[in-house]
Write an enzyme that holds these catalytic residues in place. Structure first.
Site, PDB file in Angstrom:
ATOM      1  N   SER A  48      45.865  85.346  26.499  1.00 16.47           N
ATOM      2  CA  SER A  48      46.091  83.935  26.756  1.00 16.47           C
ATOM      3  C   SER A  48      46.600  83.625  28.165  1.00 16.47           C
ATOM      4  O   SER A  48      45.916  82.989  28.971  1.00 16.47           O
ATOM      5  CB  SER A  48      47.051  83.390  25.705  1.00 16.47           C
ATOM      6  OG  SER A  48      47.430  82.083  26.013  1.00 16.47           O
ATOM      7  N   ASP A  50      47.165  85.553  30.658  1.00 13.81           N
ATOM      8  CA  ASP A  50      46.410  86.254  31.708  1.00 13.81           C
ATOM      9  C   ASP A  50      45.208  85.414  32.122  1.00 13.81           C
ATOM     10  O   ASP A  50      44.854  85.342  33.307  1.00 13.81           O
ATOM     11  CB  ASP A  50      45.913  87.615  31.211  1.00 13.81           C
ATOM     12  CG  ASP A  50      47.057  88.566  30.896  1.00 13.81           C
ATOM     13  OD1 ASP A  50      47.786  88.296  29.933  1.00 13.81           O
ATOM     14  OD2 ASP A  50      47.228  89.567  31.630  1.00 13.81           O
ATOM     15  N   GLN A 122      51.345  82.634  23.638  1.00 13.47           N
ATOM     16  CA  GLN A 122      51.975  83.069  24.886  1.00 13.47           C
ATOM     17  C   GLN A 122      52.344  81.820  25.692  1.00 13.47           C
ATOM     18  O   GLN A 122      51.933  80.714  25.338  1.00 13.47           O
ATOM     19  CB  GLN A 122      51.021  83.968  25.690  1.00 13.47           C
ATOM     20  CG  GLN A 122      51.273  85.447  25.479  1.00 13.47           C
ATOM     21  CD  GLN A 122      50.437  86.327  26.386  1.00 13.47           C
ATOM     22  OE1 GLN A 122      49.380  85.928  26.847  1.00 13.47           O
ATOM     23  NE2 GLN A 122      50.916  87.534  26.630  1.00 13.47           N
ATOM     24  N   ASP A 189      57.363  91.287  27.161  1.00 14.76           N
ATOM     25  CA  ASP A 189      57.488  91.930  25.856  1.00 14.76           C
ATOM     26  C   ASP A 189      58.774  92.716  25.583  1.00 14.76           C
ATOM     27  O   ASP A 189      59.432  92.503  24.594  1.00 14.76           O
ATOM     28  CB  ASP A 189      56.302  92.870  25.633  1.00 14.76           C
ATOM     29  CG  ASP A 189      54.963  92.164  25.802  1.00 14.76           C
ATOM     30  OD1 ASP A 189      54.952  90.999  26.225  1.00 14.76           O
ATOM     31  OD2 ASP A 189      53.926  92.783  25.506  1.00 14.76           O
ATOM     32  N   TYR A 370      58.368  98.675  32.128  1.00 14.45           N
ATOM     33  CA  TYR A 370      57.795  97.339  32.104  1.00 14.45           C
ATOM     34  C   TYR A 370      58.737  96.176  32.433  1.00 14.45           C
ATOM     35  O   TYR A 370      58.903  95.835  33.591  1.00 14.45           O
ATOM     36  CB  TYR A 370      57.126  97.126  30.744  1.00 14.45           C
ATOM     37  CG  TYR A 370      55.727  97.713  30.721  1.00 14.45           C
ATOM     38  CD1 TYR A 370      54.687  97.048  31.335  1.00 14.45           C
ATOM     39  CD2 TYR A 370      55.461  98.933  30.112  1.00 14.45           C
ATOM     40  CE1 TYR A 370      53.404  97.574  31.343  1.00 14.45           C
ATOM     41  CE2 TYR A 370      54.187  99.471  30.116  1.00 14.45           C
ATOM     42  CZ  TYR A 370      53.154  98.784  30.732  1.00 14.45           C
ATOM     43  OH  TYR A 370      51.901  99.306  30.746  1.00 14.45           O
ATOM     44  N   GLU A 414      49.564  96.720  37.396  1.00  8.14           N
ATOM     45  CA  GLU A 414      50.160  95.801  36.425  1.00  8.14           C
ATOM     46  C   GLU A 414      51.565  95.387  36.907  1.00  8.14           C
ATOM     47  O   GLU A 414      51.938  94.231  36.832  1.00  8.14           O
ATOM     48  CB  GLU A 414      50.242  96.541  35.086  1.00  8.14           C
ATOM     49  CG  GLU A 414      50.402  95.668  33.879  1.00  8.14           C
ATOM     50  CD  GLU A 414      50.255  96.471  32.592  1.00  8.14           C
ATOM     51  OE1 GLU A 414      50.133  97.709  32.642  1.00  8.14           O
ATOM     52  OE2 GLU A 414      50.259  95.834  31.527  1.00  8.14           O
TER      53      GLU A 414
HETATM   54  C1  GLC Z   1      51.520  93.026  28.489  1.00  5.45           C
HETATM   55  C2  GLC Z   1      52.305  91.857  28.996  1.00  5.45           C
HETATM   56  C3  GLC Z   1      51.684  90.528  28.612  1.00  5.45           C
HETATM   57  C4  GLC Z   1      50.242  90.499  29.020  1.00  5.45           C
HETATM   58  C5  GLC Z   1      49.513  91.754  28.588  1.00  5.45           C
HETATM   59  C6  GLC Z   1      48.133  91.828  29.188  1.00  5.45           C
HETATM   60  O1  GLC Z   1      51.545  93.087  27.124  1.00  5.45           O
HETATM   61  O2  GLC Z   1      53.630  91.918  28.602  1.00  5.45           O
HETATM   62  O3  GLC Z   1      52.329  89.485  29.283  1.00  5.45           O
HETATM   63  O4  GLC Z   1      49.617  89.376  28.510  1.00  5.45           O
HETATM   64  O5  GLC Z   1      50.203  92.904  28.945  1.00  5.45           O
HETATM   65  O6  GLC Z   1      48.180  91.755  30.544  1.00  5.45           O
END
Ligand code: GLC
Length: 452
Positions: A48, A50, A122, A189, A370, A414
């Site tokens: 979502s 992203d 999200q 997350d 993360y 990332e």
């Molecule tokens: C991780 C992130 C989340 C994102 C996903 C894909 O789970 O925490 O924000 O949407 O990766 O990038």
């Protein structure tokens, strides 16, 4: 500090050109026909928020694809207005990503013929993304502008339905904010913002063997069992939001999520203006002010002088000082004293620019994990927006340069090590690439937009 993260390095033209080209290449490689995946390997389904970040970058290089991406995501919107945090690609095998479509088992009414989804949401960044794509249409000619108006018209009611879902059904605390029912809904997350609330969630050891496929630094096993358990509980209630605070084990008001919710109202006000609906524009602006005021009232800690996540079940603010607590800076109507508090936090040894995901001085700070330390481009992009909203142009520019140099040095990862700047997590990550285009375009767009 790594030399490439040091202050005041200019963005030199060769850096911009190379980065622009590599970012476009990442976005091309992650386009799968009608949407962009965050990553071909680690995140093979449409996500979502992203999608919203990606559209903001695509706005410069491929307007039709930006609209198509947003349109594909909204094709998976539920009748109740929620936009799922993952829309599954039917051709990707069930075990390519855990939890896959079978695990989520969403009610039939929520499924669209071609796409199943999760039942979580999200941060609703899509109205801002739609507005940004529209804003850049003029650079692509009159046809693009005409198409952009058609797309805005089509998306507007869906964006409003998303806001209404979050504002009404998700106001579990009754105080004018949306609650998240799972850490994954925050987009942050494994942030320490959830540690306290999550500790009260039962962990079912039977779910422990289901690891996050391929994650470089997956969350601790017990947390993962809690994540899975929360999904199953929400699912057992038919993904209904009635009586959440009484029956669901995780109900939290996140300052970052709600800052995006209010920002979306401001973007909808702009969109409603373009569509010739002035009274709706007014209503969106009022909603933005109401959500801003509720954030100020419910999530501000006058002692720490920053914003914290609030556990709706206990009424307690999380003790953690996380980057999500700085995101209300995006809101123009935030109390000046609260703006000052955030700026002081951002400039302190706890954060700095670019901001790590968590307080550098905290016990739980972990440079490799993360949301517990690493730098994320999307969050810093939102912070930069906040700096601009409040007229901090020099810091915004400094942040832009540092982000550009960071990604140029390390690649479209990332996230990034908060001291050394090395890439972490998956590479060729759409969101990072897309936001680089926007960061570069801020100064160098005329030259490179033409080249692209
Ligand atoms: C991780 C992130 C989340 C994102 C996903 C894909 O789970 O925490 O924000 O949407 O990766 O990038």
């Amino acid at each position: 500090m790594h030399p490439d993260l040091s202050p005041s390095l200019p963005v030199i033209p060769e850096v911009s050109a190379e980065l622009w080209t590599s970012a476009v290449r990442v976005l091309d490689a992650n386009w799968v026909g009608d949407h962009t995946v965050p990553s071909r390997t680690l995140h093979p389904h449409q996500r979502s928020w992203d999608t919203a970040f990606t559209a903001i970058g695509l706005a410069y290089v491929n307007q039709p694809r930006a609209w198509r991406d947003l349109g594909s995501l909204f094709a998976a919107q539920w009748p109740d207005g929620r936009v799922p945090h993952i829309a599954f690609d039917p051709d990707t095998p069930e075990d390519a990503h855990f939890p896959g479509p079978r695990f989520w088992n969403v009610p039939a009414y929520a499924g669209r013929p071609a796409r199943s989804s999760t039942g979580l949401v999200q941060p609703p960044l899509h109205a801002l993304a739609a507005w940004e794509v529209y804003r850049h249409a003029a650079a692509h000619g009159a046809d693009a502008v005409q198409q952009a108006r058609i797309e805005l018209d089509r998306l507007y009611p869906r964006l409003v339905a998303q806001q209404e879902y979050l504002g009404d059904r998700r106001d579990a605390g009754g105080g004018g904010l949306a609650s998240i029912v799972h850490p994954w809904e925050s987009g942050l997350d494994d942030s320490p913002a959830w540690d306290e609330a999550l500790a009260a969630v039962p962990a079912n050891p039977g779910l422990l063997d289901r690891a996050v496929s391929g994650a470089a630094h997956p969350p601790a096993d017990t947390d993962h069992a809690r994540y899975a358990g929360l999904v199953l509980d929400y699912q057992a209630g038919g993904y209904s939001d009635t009586g959440l605070a009484e029956r669901h084990a995780f109900v939290v008001e996140c300052p970052g999520f709600n800052a995006v919710l209010a920002t979306a109202e401001l973007a909808l006000a702009q969109i409603a203006g373009v569509l010739g609906r002035p009274s709706e524009a007014r209503r969106h602006r009022e909603r933005a002010r109401d959500v801003t005021a509720a954030i100020g009232r419910r999530l501000w800690n006058p002692e720490t002088r920053t914003f914290h996540a609030r556990d709706v079940r206990t009424g307690r603010l999380s003790p953690a000082r996380c980057v999500s607590g700085l995101l209300p800076l995006m809101l123009p109507d935030l109390e000046p004293d609260q703006v000052d508090g955030i700026l002081a936090e951002l400039r302190s040894e706890r954060f700095g620019l670019p901001a790590p995901s968590h307080d550098r001085t905290a016990r739980e700070f972990d440079a490799h994990r993360y949301r517990r330390g690493p730098v994320w481009i999307n969050v810093n992009w939102l912070l930069r927006r906040g700096l601009l909203v409040h007229g901090r142009r020099d810091e915004a520019e400094e942040l832009r340069r540092r982000l550009v140099r960071l990604v140029h040095h390390s690649g479209h990862f990332e996230c990034f090590h908060p001291e050394e700047g090395g890439g972490l997590g998956t590479s060729a990550f759409s969101r990072t690439a897309a936001l680089c285009l926007d960061l570069l375009a801020d100064r160098s767009a005329p030259a490179y937009a033409r080249a692209a």
